[in-house]
Scaffold this motif. Structure first.
Motif, PDB file in Angstrom:
ATOM      1  N   LEU A 180     -17.732   1.042 -22.233  1.00 50.85           N
ATOM      2  CA  LEU A 180     -18.983   1.719 -21.413  1.00 50.85           C
ATOM      3  C   LEU A 180     -18.083   2.474 -20.035  1.00 50.85           C
ATOM      4  N   TYR A 181     -17.422   1.302 -19.495  1.00 51.96           N
ATOM      5  CA  TYR A 181     -16.839   2.029 -18.501  1.00 51.96           C
ATOM      6  C   TYR A 181     -15.628   3.306 -18.660  1.00 51.96           C
ATOM      7  N   ALA A 182     -15.097   3.248 -19.819  1.00 54.52           N
ATOM      8  CA  ALA A 182     -14.346   4.395 -20.329  1.00 54.52           C
ATOM      9  C   ALA A 182     -15.275   5.857 -20.246  1.00 54.52           C
ATOM     10  N   PHE A 183     -16.784   5.573 -20.734  1.00 52.72           N
ATOM     11  CA  PHE A 183     -17.590   6.459 -21.174  1.00 52.72           C
ATOM     12  C   PHE A 183     -17.821   7.080 -19.653  1.00 52.72           C
ATOM     13  N   ASP A 184     -18.420   6.124 -18.797  1.00 51.73           N
ATOM     14  CA  ASP A 184     -18.761   6.532 -17.668  1.00 51.73           C
ATOM     15  C   ASP A 184     -18.797   5.485 -16.684  1.00 51.73           C
ATOM     16  N   PRO A 185     -17.832   5.429 -15.606  1.00 46.47           N
ATOM     17  CA  PRO A 185     -17.763   4.298 -14.558  1.00 46.47           C
ATOM     18  C   PRO A 185     -18.753   4.236 -13.727  1.00 46.47           C
ATOM     19  N   THR A 186     -19.648   5.368 -13.438  1.00 46.89           N
ATOM     20  CA  THR A 186     -20.522   5.518 -12.582  1.00 46.89           C
ATOM     21  C   THR A 186     -21.363   4.304 -12.201  1.00 46.89           C
ATOM     22  N   PRO A 187     -21.988   3.444 -13.242  1.00 53.16           N
ATOM     23  CA  PRO A 187     -22.599   2.309 -13.055  1.00 53.16           C
ATOM     24  C   PRO A 187     -21.843   0.926 -12.627  1.00 53.16           C
ATOM     25  N   PHE A 188     -20.558   1.044 -12.581  1.00 53.01           N
ATOM     26  CA  PHE A 188     -19.560  -0.111 -12.048  1.00 53.01           C
ATOM     27  C   PHE A 188     -19.765   0.062 -10.892  1.00 53.01           C
ATOM     28  N   VAL A 189     -19.532  -0.857  -9.899  1.00 56.75           N
ATOM     29  CA  VAL A 189     -19.418  -0.854  -8.531  1.00 56.75           C
ATOM     30  C   VAL A 189     -17.642  -0.605  -8.225  1.00 56.75           C
ATOM     31  N   ASN A 190     -16.963  -1.672  -9.153  1.00 54.51           N
ATOM     32  CA  ASN A 190     -15.666  -1.686  -8.988  1.00 54.51           C
ATOM     33  C   ASN A 190     -14.943  -1.173 -10.203  1.00 54.51           C
ATOM     34  N   ASP A 191     -14.890  -2.130 -11.160  1.00 56.41           N
ATOM     35  CA  ASP A 191     -14.073  -1.709 -12.453  1.00 56.41           C
ATOM     36  C   ASP A 191     -14.644  -2.503 -13.731  1.00 56.41           C
ATOM     37  N   ALA A 192     -13.973  -2.288 -14.713  1.00 53.08           N
ATOM     38  CA  ALA A 192     -14.853  -2.935 -16.031  1.00 53.08           C
ATOM     39  C   ALA A 192     -14.854  -4.579 -16.079  1.00 53.08           C
ATOM     40  N   ASP A 193     -14.175  -5.086 -15.058  1.00 58.46           N
ATOM     41  CA  ASP A 193     -14.384  -6.882 -14.944  1.00 58.46           C
ATOM     42  C   ASP A 193     -15.311  -6.921 -14.007  1.00 58.46           C
ATOM     43  N   GLU A 194     -16.208  -6.041 -13.470  1.00 55.42           N
ATOM     44  CA  GLU A 194     -17.454  -6.373 -12.613  1.00 55.42           C
ATOM     45  C   GLU A 194     -18.300  -7.260 -12.905  1.00 55.42           C
ATOM     46  N   PRO A 195     -18.688  -7.483 -14.451  1.00 52.97           N
ATOM     47  CA  PRO A 195     -19.532  -8.281 -14.862  1.00 52.97           C
ATOM     48  C   PRO A 195     -19.387  -9.788 -14.705  1.00 52.97           C
ATOM     49  N   TRP A 196     -18.232  -9.834 -14.430  1.00 52.01           N
ATOM     50  CA  TRP A 196     -17.553 -11.510 -14.196  1.00 52.01           C
ATOM     51  C   TRP A 196     -17.326 -11.701 -12.864  1.00 52.01           C
ATOM     52  N   GLU A 197     -17.548 -10.863 -11.962  1.00 51.74           N
ATOM     53  CA  GLU A 197     -17.237 -10.888 -10.398  1.00 51.74           C
ATOM     54  C   GLU A 197     -18.651 -11.290  -9.724  1.00 51.74           C
ATOM     55  N   ASP A 198     -18.457 -11.863  -8.690  1.00 48.17           N
ATOM     56  CA  ASP A 198     -19.475 -12.393  -7.782  1.00 48.17           C
ATOM     57  C   ASP A 198     -20.427 -11.345  -7.444  1.00 48.17           C
ATOM     58  N   ASN A 199     -19.935 -10.179  -7.110  1.00 54.75           N
ATOM     59  CA  ASN A 199     -20.756  -9.092  -6.771  1.00 54.75           C
ATOM     60  C   ASN A 199     -21.182  -8.067  -8.064  1.00 54.75           C
ATOM     61  N   GLY A 200     -21.223  -8.633  -9.272  1.00 60.02           N
ATOM     62  CA  GLY A 200     -21.387  -7.713 -10.515  1.00 60.02           C
ATOM     63  C   GLY A 200     -22.747  -7.735 -10.720  1.00 60.02           C
ATOM     64  N   GLU A 201     -23.637  -7.597 -10.005  1.00 60.28           N
ATOM     65  CA  GLU A 201     -25.070  -7.603 -10.053  1.00 60.28           C
ATOM     66  C   GLU A 201     -25.932  -6.279 -10.598  1.00 60.28           C
ATOM     67  N   GLY A 202     -25.038  -5.283 -10.735  1.00 55.52           N
ATOM     68  CA  GLY A 202     -25.865  -3.990 -11.256  1.00 55.52           C
ATOM     69  C   GLY A 202     -26.528  -4.382 -12.855  1.00 55.52           C
ATOM     70  N   PRO A 203     -27.432  -3.508 -12.973  1.00 62.51           N
ATOM     71  CA  PRO A 203     -28.242  -3.851 -14.052  1.00 62.51           C
ATOM     72  C   PRO A 203     -27.590  -4.064 -15.610  1.00 62.51           C
ATOM     73  N   TRP A 204     -26.464  -3.162 -15.536  1.00 64.44           N
ATOM     74  CA  TRP A 204     -25.613  -3.324 -16.759  1.00 64.44           C
ATOM     75  C   TRP A 204     -24.533  -4.404 -16.861  1.00 64.44           C
ATOM     76  N   ALA A 205     -23.994  -4.788 -15.748  1.00 63.70           N
ATOM     77  CA  ALA A 205     -23.302  -5.959 -15.388  1.00 63.70           C
ATOM     78  C   ALA A 205     -23.987  -7.227 -15.897  1.00 63.70           C
ATOM     79  N   TRP A 206     -25.429  -7.293 -15.229  1.00 65.98           N
ATOM     80  CA  TRP A 206     -26.076  -8.419 -15.701  1.00 65.98           C
ATOM     81  C   TRP A 206     -26.175  -8.622 -17.351  1.00 65.98           C
ATOM     82  N   MET A 207     -26.437  -7.506 -17.912  1.00 67.10           N
ATOM     83  CA  MET A 207     -26.599  -7.507 -19.397  1.00 67.10           C
ATOM     84  C   MET A 207     -25.324  -7.970 -20.100  1.00 67.10           C
TER      85      MET A 207
END
Length: 218
Positions: A180-207
């Motif tokens: 998903l990050y390769a297709f469009d990184p816009t939803p990620f605040v940082n990088d593809a590891d965001e879902p496992w970071e403390d601030n990875g609270e975007g809607p897709w990161a949560w999923m």
């Protein structure tokens, strides 16, 4: 990880969502959505109607299903949920939800998809295009078998495979996040590891984090 295609096609969307694609005729798309590539994508390729568990849902535009932003604001401001209106809000449309997290809105001038979180005021850029939104939903649903209990258990029991169930779920989540990050990184605040970071609270990161923890296993 699957390699993201150059473009998402109607055939690919239909294969993954055989009974649930929002693909309205051109006349049913609100005139306020003036961005031609956006109109052509909605009418030609379409948007997935929903992903499993209704984690994300796109409404049909017929019968007022895509509500202009000012109308939505009037409807919900009595519940103390407001945001600063953009310029020409009459050309912005509420098209769907991410369950429990917020609302999906199209900017009819640019075709960008914005997110209105339930937890705070704001119109945050979530996707650079409706195609990006559709691809995220498509990729999550397409790989559902890889998140299943049966798939993880079959690998866990394979004496020639060192992975356990937890490892399978984590591997699936990380591969999905990278795609998903390769297709469009816009939803990620940082990088593809965001879902496992403390601030990875975007809607897709949560999923993605839930998928990696086995919460989507059936």
């Amino acid at each position: 990880m699957s390699n993201p295609p150059a473009r998402l096609t109607a055939e690919a969307v239909d294969e993954v969502f055989p009974r649930g694609v929002v693909r309205p005729p051109a006349g049913a798309i609100p005139p306020g959505i003036k961005h031609r590539p956006t109109r052509e994508f909605i009418n030609g390729v379409g948007l997935p109607g929903e992903i499993r568990g209704r984690a994300a849902v796109i409404h049909e535009p017929a019968d007022g299903g895509w509500q202009p932003l000012p109308d939505l604001w009037e409807e919900i401001r009595e519940h103390d949920w407001t945001w600063t209106m953009p310029e020409h809000p009459e050309d912005w449309f509420y098209i769907g939800n991410i369950f429990g997290l917020g609302l999906l809105v199209i900017d009819g001038e640019s075709g960008q998809v914005r997110f209105i979180p339930e937890s705070e005021a704001g119109l945050f850029l979530l996707h650079k295009s409706v195609e990006s939104l559709a691809y995220y939903m498509y990729a999550i649903e397409r790989d559902g078998q890889k998140y299943s209990e049966a798939y993880a258990a079959s690998i866990d029991k394979d004496p020639n495979d060192p992975r356990d169930k937890e490892g399978v779920f984590m591997e699936g989540g990380r591969a999905l996040s990278a795609e998903l990050y390769a297709f469009d990184p816009t939803p990620f605040v940082n990088d593809a590891d965001e879902p496992w970071e403390d601030n990875g609270e975007g809607p897709w990161a949560w999923m993605i984090r839930e998928i990696s923890e086995g919460a989507w296993a059936e």
